[in-house]
Design an enzyme around this catalytic site. Structure first.
Site, PDB file in Angstrom:
ATOM      1  N   LYS A  26       0.828  -1.215   0.000  1.00  0.00           N
ATOM      2  CA  LYS A  26       0.000   0.000   0.000  1.00  0.00           C
ATOM      3  C   LYS A  26       0.862   1.265   0.000  1.00  0.00           C
ATOM      4  CE  LYS A  26      -2.052  -1.203   3.831  1.00  0.00           C
ATOM      5  NZ  LYS A  26      -1.382  -2.512   4.033  1.00  0.00           N
ATOM      6  N   ARG A  72      -9.294   0.517   8.779  1.00  0.00           N
ATOM      7  CA  ARG A  72      -8.831  -0.828   9.102  1.00  0.00           C
ATOM      8  C   ARG A  72      -9.969  -1.681   9.667  1.00  0.00           C
ATOM      9  NH1 ARG A  72      -3.548   0.146   8.340  1.00  0.00           N
ATOM     10  NH2 ARG A  72      -2.010  -1.109   9.372  1.00  0.00           N
ATOM     11  N   ARG A  84      11.908  -5.247   4.241  1.00  0.00           N
ATOM     12  CA  ARG A  84      11.401  -3.867   4.189  1.00  0.00           C
ATOM     13  C   ARG A  84      12.289  -2.914   4.984  1.00  0.00           C
ATOM     14  NH1 ARG A  84       5.290  -2.014   5.108  1.00  0.00           N
ATOM     15  NH2 ARG A  84       5.375  -3.152   7.081  1.00  0.00           N
ATOM     16  N   ARG A 115      11.337  -1.285  10.659  1.00  0.00           N
ATOM     17  CA  ARG A 115      10.227  -0.979  11.559  1.00  0.00           C
ATOM     18  C   ARG A 115      10.178  -1.966  12.715  1.00  0.00           C
ATOM     19  NH1 ARG A 115       4.849   0.047   8.086  1.00  0.00           N
ATOM     20  NH2 ARG A 115       4.035  -1.147   9.831  1.00  0.00           N
ATOM     21  N   ARG A 123       0.049  -9.317  12.910  1.00  0.00           N
ATOM     22  CA  ARG A 123      -0.621  -8.298  12.094  1.00  0.00           C
ATOM     23  C   ARG A 123      -1.444  -8.958  10.999  1.00  0.00           C
ATOM     24  NH1 ARG A 123       4.269  -5.098  10.336  1.00  0.00           N
ATOM     25  NH2 ARG A 123       2.812  -3.787   9.202  1.00  0.00           N
TER      26      ARG A 123
HETATM   27  P1  ADP Z   1       2.190  -1.811   3.223  1.00  0.00           P
HETATM   28  O1  ADP Z   1       2.207  -0.299   3.126  1.00  0.00           O
HETATM   29  O2  ADP Z   1       1.001  -2.418   2.535  1.00  0.00           O
HETATM   30  O3  ADP Z   1       2.395  -2.356   4.592  1.00  0.00           O
HETATM   31  P2  ADP Z   1       4.757  -1.596   1.772  1.00  0.00           P
HETATM   32  O4  ADP Z   1       4.401  -0.718   0.616  1.00  0.00           O
HETATM   33  O5  ADP Z   1       5.564  -1.012   2.864  1.00  0.00           O
HETATM   34  O6  ADP Z   1       3.426  -2.334   2.349  1.00  0.00           O
HETATM   35  O7  ADP Z   1       5.487  -2.891   1.159  1.00  0.00           O
HETATM   36  C1  ADP Z   1       6.008  -3.899   2.018  1.00  0.00           C
HETATM   37  C2  ADP Z   1       7.406  -4.325   1.558  1.00  0.00           C
HETATM   38  O8  ADP Z   1       7.322  -5.016   0.306  1.00  0.00           O
HETATM   39  C3  ADP Z   1       8.339  -3.150   1.302  1.00  0.00           C
HETATM   40  O9  ADP Z   1       9.649  -3.560   1.629  1.00  0.00           O
HETATM   41  C4  ADP Z   1       8.214  -2.887  -0.187  1.00  0.00           C
HETATM   42  O10 ADP Z   1       9.378  -2.259  -0.726  1.00  0.00           O
HETATM   43  C5  ADP Z   1       8.022  -4.284  -0.715  1.00  0.00           C
HETATM   44  N1  ADP Z   1       7.151  -4.334  -1.883  1.00  0.00           N
HETATM   45  C6  ADP Z   1       6.058  -3.571  -2.133  1.00  0.00           C
HETATM   46  N2  ADP Z   1       5.477  -3.921  -3.299  1.00  0.00           N
HETATM   47  C7  ADP Z   1       6.231  -4.945  -3.800  1.00  0.00           C
HETATM   48  C8  ADP Z   1       6.160  -5.764  -4.993  1.00  0.00           C
HETATM   49  N3  ADP Z   1       5.180  -5.585  -5.916  1.00  0.00           N
HETATM   50  N4  ADP Z   1       7.081  -6.712  -5.152  1.00  0.00           N
HETATM   51  C9  ADP Z   1       8.075  -6.889  -4.229  1.00  0.00           C
HETATM   52  N5  ADP Z   1       8.201  -6.169  -3.113  1.00  0.00           N
HETATM   53  C10 ADP Z   1       7.290  -5.208  -2.880  1.00  0.00           C
END
Ligand code: ADP
Ligand code: ZN
Length: 212
Positions: free
Chosen positions: A13, A88, A123, A156, A167
C-alpha cells in the site's frame, strides 16, 4: 479523486500510494506514518498508540478517526487524497461515511500471506518521510539512505516475523471484511499485488480509470 488502498500489511500500500499520489498529484495520508511520527515526537497520541503498534494490534478506532478527520480538512486535501492504512475496521469505514468523507474508489491489493512474510524481512522505511523500500525488490539508490529526503532507512519495530504474523491475523479478523463493505457500495476493485511494483501501479491506475 479520493482513493482508499486496502490490503494486508506488506501488500504494498505505502509503495503504491507514493506512486499513485505522484500521478494524481494528491497527498497520501498514511495513518501508520502519522502514528510513527507521533511516537517519535512523544506526543499524547504517540504515547497512546505505541503499546498497540509494538504488539501488532490496531490502534483504537476513535484515535484513528480523529487523526484522519483532522488531516483531510487541511487545504492540500481539497483536490483529493489517498488513504493508506485507513480504514482498518468496519466502524472506521462507517465513521468516514458518517462524516461525509466519501471515497471515489477503493482498491484492494491482493496477496498471499506467505509472500508477505518473506517480503517484510526486507522492508526498510525512511525515518524522515516514511517512504517504503525493499532491500532487493525496491532498493534505495544509496544503501541505507532515502532517495527522497536523504534521511536514514530503518527497520520498523513491528516488522519482526512474530509481529508480522500477528498483524496478518488481525488483518484477516478485522480488516478483510472491509472488502465486502465496499463491494456492497459498488466501489471495490481488486488488483493482484504479487507482481513487479510497476505492474501493480499500472493495474491500479487502470482499475481507477486513469491513464498513466
Ligand atoms: P504496506 O504499506 O502495505 O504495509 P509496503 O508498501 O511497505 O506495504 O510494502 C512492504 C514491503 O514489500 C516493502 O519492503 C516494499 O518495498 C516491498 N514491496 C512492495 N510492493 C512490492 C512488490 N510488488 N514486489 C516486491 N516487493 C514489494
Ligand atoms: Zn525519506
Amino acid at each position: 479523486m479520493k482513493l482508499i488502498l486496502l490490503g494486508a500489511p506488506g501488500a504494498g500500500k505505502g509503495t503504491q500510494a507514493e506512486r499513485i499520489a505522484k500521478v494524481l498529484n494528491v497527498p497520501t495520508i498514511s495513518t501508520g506514518n502519522i502514528l510513527r511520527e507521533a511516537i517519535r515526537n512523544g506526543t499524547e497520541i504517540g504515547l497512546k498508540a505505541k503499546a498497540f503498534m509494538d504488539k501488532g494490534a490496531l490502534v483504537p478506532d476513535e484515535v484513528i478517526i480523529g487523526i484522519v478527520a483532522e488531516r483531510v480538512a487541511q487545504p492540500d486535501c481539497a483536490g483529493g487524497y489517498i488513504l493508506d492504512g485507513m480504514p482498518r475496521t468496519i466502524p472506521q469505514a462507517q465513521a468516514l461515511e458518517a462524516k461525509g468523507i466519501c471515497m471515489d474508489a477503493v482498491v484492494s491489493i491482493e496477496i498471499e500471506d506467505a509472500v508477505i512474510e518473506s517480503r517484510m524481512t526486507g522492508r526498510r522505511v525512511c525515518s524522515g518521510c516514511g517512504a517504503s523500500y525493499h532491500i532487493s525488490a525496491n532498493p534505495s539508490k544509496v544503501e541505507g539512505i532515502c532517495d527522497t529526503c536523504g534521511k536514514e532507512l530503518i527497520i520498523r519495530k513491528d516488522d519482526t516475523p512474530e509481529t508480522v504474523k500477528n498483524r496478518l491475523r488481525v488483518f484477516h479478523a478485522e480488516t478483510e471484511a472491509l472488502k465486502d463493505f465496499y463491494a456492497s457500495l459498488g466501489r471495490l476493485k481488486l488488483v493482484d499485488g504479487d507482481q513487479d511494483i510497476d505492474d501493480v501501479t499500472r493495474e491500479i491506475l487502470t482499475a481507477i480509470g486513469v491513464e498513466a
